[in-house]
Design an enzyme around this catalytic site. Sequence first.
Site, PDB file in Angstrom:
ATOM      1  N   HIS A 250       3.066  -6.467  11.339  1.00 16.51           N
ATOM      2  CA  HIS A 250       3.437  -7.803  10.864  1.00 16.51           C
ATOM      3  C   HIS A 250       4.198  -7.672   9.546  1.00 16.51           C
ATOM      4  CE1 HIS A 250      -0.172  -6.883   8.512  1.00 16.51           C
ATOM      5  NE2 HIS A 250       0.308  -7.727   7.601  1.00 16.51           N
ATOM      6  N   ASP A 252       4.388  -9.833   5.793  1.00 18.73           N
ATOM      7  CA  ASP A 252       3.664 -10.882   5.088  1.00 18.73           C
ATOM      8  C   ASP A 252       4.636 -12.028   4.818  1.00 18.73           C
ATOM      9  OD1 ASP A 252       1.496  -9.188   5.132  1.00 18.73           O
ATOM     10  OD2 ASP A 252       1.729  -8.513   3.058  1.00 18.73           O
ATOM     11  N   HIS A 307       4.617  -3.787   8.588  1.00 16.07           N
ATOM     12  CA  HIS A 307       3.548  -2.822   8.322  1.00 16.07           C
ATOM     13  C   HIS A 307       2.358  -3.074   9.237  1.00 16.07           C
ATOM     14  CE1 HIS A 307       3.023  -6.259   5.601  1.00 16.07           C
ATOM     15  NE2 HIS A 307       1.720  -5.999   5.572  1.00 16.07           N
ATOM     16  N   ARG A 317     -12.529   2.039   6.102  1.00 19.62           N
ATOM     17  CA  ARG A 317     -11.448   1.817   5.140  1.00 19.62           C
ATOM     18  C   ARG A 317     -11.536   0.382   4.635  1.00 19.62           C
ATOM     19  NH1 ARG A 317      -6.020   0.105   5.616  1.00 19.62           N
ATOM     20  NH2 ARG A 317      -4.894   0.766   3.751  1.00 19.62           N
TER      21      ARG A 317
HETATM   22  C1  LIG Z   1      -1.395 -17.063   2.416  1.00 22.31           C
HETATM   23  C2  LIG Z   1      -1.557 -16.502   3.579  1.00 22.31           C
HETATM   24  C3  LIG Z   1      -0.747 -15.355   4.048  1.00 22.31           C
HETATM   25  C4  LIG Z   1      -1.449 -14.953   5.332  1.00 22.31           C
HETATM   26  C5  LIG Z   1      -1.909 -16.291   5.857  1.00 22.31           C
HETATM   27  C6  LIG Z   1      -2.557 -16.883   4.606  1.00 22.31           C
HETATM   28  O1  LIG Z   1      -2.751 -18.268   4.721  1.00 22.31           O
HETATM   29  C7  LIG Z   1      -3.895 -16.195   4.310  1.00 22.31           C
HETATM   30  C8  LIG Z   1      -3.988 -14.814   4.983  1.00 22.31           C
HETATM   31  C9  LIG Z   1      -2.667 -14.054   5.013  1.00 22.31           C
HETATM   32  C10 LIG Z   1      -2.655 -12.976   6.075  1.00 22.31           C
HETATM   33  C11 LIG Z   1      -3.316 -11.646   5.646  1.00 22.31           C
HETATM   34  C12 LIG Z   1      -3.223 -10.634   6.819  1.00 22.31           C
HETATM   35  C13 LIG Z   1      -1.829 -10.586   7.455  1.00 22.31           C
HETATM   36  C14 LIG Z   1      -1.298 -12.021   7.695  1.00 22.31           C
HETATM   37  C15 LIG Z   1       0.027 -11.994   8.478  1.00 22.31           C
HETATM   38  C16 LIG Z   1      -2.378 -12.843   8.333  1.00 22.31           C
HETATM   39  O2  LIG Z   1      -2.574 -12.998   9.511  1.00 22.31           O
HETATM   40  O3  LIG Z   1      -3.164 -13.430   7.343  1.00 22.31           O
HETATM   41  C17 LIG Z   1      -1.198 -12.745   6.364  1.00 22.31           C
HETATM   42  C18 LIG Z   1      -0.613 -14.151   6.362  1.00 22.31           C
HETATM   43  C19 LIG Z   1       0.884 -14.145   6.102  1.00 22.31           C
HETATM   44  O4  LIG Z   1       1.366 -13.477   5.178  1.00 22.31           O
HETATM   45  O5  LIG Z   1       1.597 -14.813   6.852  1.00 22.31           O
HETATM   46  O1  LIG Z   2      -5.133  -2.836   5.044  1.00 26.49           O
HETATM   47  C1  LIG Z   2      -3.944  -2.601   4.903  1.00 26.49           C
HETATM   48  O2  LIG Z   2      -3.514  -1.514   4.552  1.00 26.49           O
HETATM   49  C2  LIG Z   2      -2.931  -3.677   5.213  1.00 26.49           C
HETATM   50  C3  LIG Z   2      -3.432  -5.066   4.952  1.00 26.49           C
HETATM   51  C4  LIG Z   2      -2.376  -6.080   5.164  1.00 26.49           C
HETATM   52  O3  LIG Z   2      -1.301  -5.793   5.624  1.00 26.49           O
HETATM   53  C5  LIG Z   2      -2.637  -7.487   4.823  1.00 26.49           C
HETATM   54  O4  LIG Z   2      -3.776  -7.845   4.450  1.00 26.49           O
HETATM   55  O5  LIG Z   2      -1.669  -8.287   4.921  1.00 26.49           O
HETATM   56 FE   LIG Z   3       0.145  -7.432   5.459  1.00 27.13          FE
END
Ligand SMILES: C=C1C[C@]23C[C@@]1(O)CC[C@H]2[C@@]12CCC[C@@](C)(C(=O)O1)[C@H]2[C@@H]3C(=O)O
Ligand SMILES: O=C(O)CCC(=O)C(=O)O
Ligand SMILES: [Fe+2]
Length: 376
Positions: A250, A252, A307, A317
Amino acid sequence: MPSKPSEDYQAHPVHLKHQDFTSFQELPDSFAWTQRSDDDSHYLSTGDSISESVPVIDLSDPNALPLIGHACKTWGVFQVTNHGVPSTLLDNMERITKTLFSLPVQQKLKASRSLESVSGYGVARISSFFPKQMWSEGFTIVGSPVEHFRKLWPEDYSRYCIVFTVYYVPYSSLMAGWEEILDGIKEYEEEMKRLAGRLMWLTLGSLGITKEDVKWAGLKGDFKEGSAAVQLNHYPACPDPDRAMGLAPHTDSTLLTILYQNNTSGLQVHKEGTGWVTVPPVPGGLVVNLGDLLHILSNGLYPSVLHRAKVNRSRQRLSVAYLFGPPSSVKISPLSKLVGPSQLPLYRPVTWNEYLGTKAKHFNKALSSFRLCTPL
Ligand SMILES: C=C1C[C@]23C[C@@]1(O)CC[C@H]2[C@@]12CCC[C@@](C)(C(=O)O1)[C@H]2[C@@H]3C(=O)O
Ligand SMILES: O=C(O)CCC(=O)C(=O)O
Ligand SMILES: [Fe+2]
């Protein structure tokens, strides 16, 4: 950022099929991303034989600015050392994360992320876009986590913690009390916000952008009104790590993400023409990922990085992601200094919340859905 998910998130609920990972001797089929035989499917390639490595940049180096610029252009990710965040604070955050995930599953489920909330315990939000389950659990913090912690550690928290620590993990690696945990998280957020502001200027500075160009950075230019989420991730040891996936590929949605990882590797980034490259933990280092909103702000000059997280056979981890974005009312669009007659703006303006809504609905097509013209 808002504490409620957009309606799109609610329309795509992530079902909590949470498991006790320790109960599996073998990888269940629902967690197997590849067949035992197909050694080299697109999900599997490990990237372990690749000699290229993600830049590690010492922030006290006078050359840090151009080094960051080069890393942003070629990788979309870099690690920083000498960043000014005390190691005691990072160690403390690791202990908090360990304490939380060491709770019994039934206890953690009491703090599950509900449909009405972004915060809480659960599987990765992106899970609904993949056919297989991920070998991980997460806890998202937006605003104060106190209500969730009340559910995790009901009534007499201290007594509960002591009883629980006797049976599950050595007391020394856990926290003393609830208030200490809340203070630790608050301190971590403050310190990360400060570092995020500094990294924003180093990143934008490497493009020739100055404080006059970004009014929403605030009068002092410290991005104080920026919004953020903290994502705690736990990847338990896995009986068949090569066939499992901790967190699926994915990008961010952020401007940038600052990631702390414990001493177990697992993070991999995708580099065009190279493939998956492991980002090994550097003692005291922090990983900086560029997100989709920085991609838009830089008019595609600094692309967001794809990533994922792999898992390990014998070691658990932990990672802590500080997901940093703009103030919620700000519309992000390509910076005017980076556009002109020969370089048109490639993306239309979007707020972070609007972007998160689109990501929830269209996942990896979100960025291109804001694109104005297709590249030549
Ligand atoms: C602010 C945010 C980015 C995120 C969605 C969220 O509302 C809270 C969790 C974030 C996260 C963390 C893991 C990867 C990700 C793609 C997900 O599913 O939840 C990211 C979201 C994002 O960056 O789109
Ligand atoms: O755990 C990791 O190394 C990646 C975590 C991550 O990509 C995320 O929280 O958006
Ligand atoms: Fe991420």
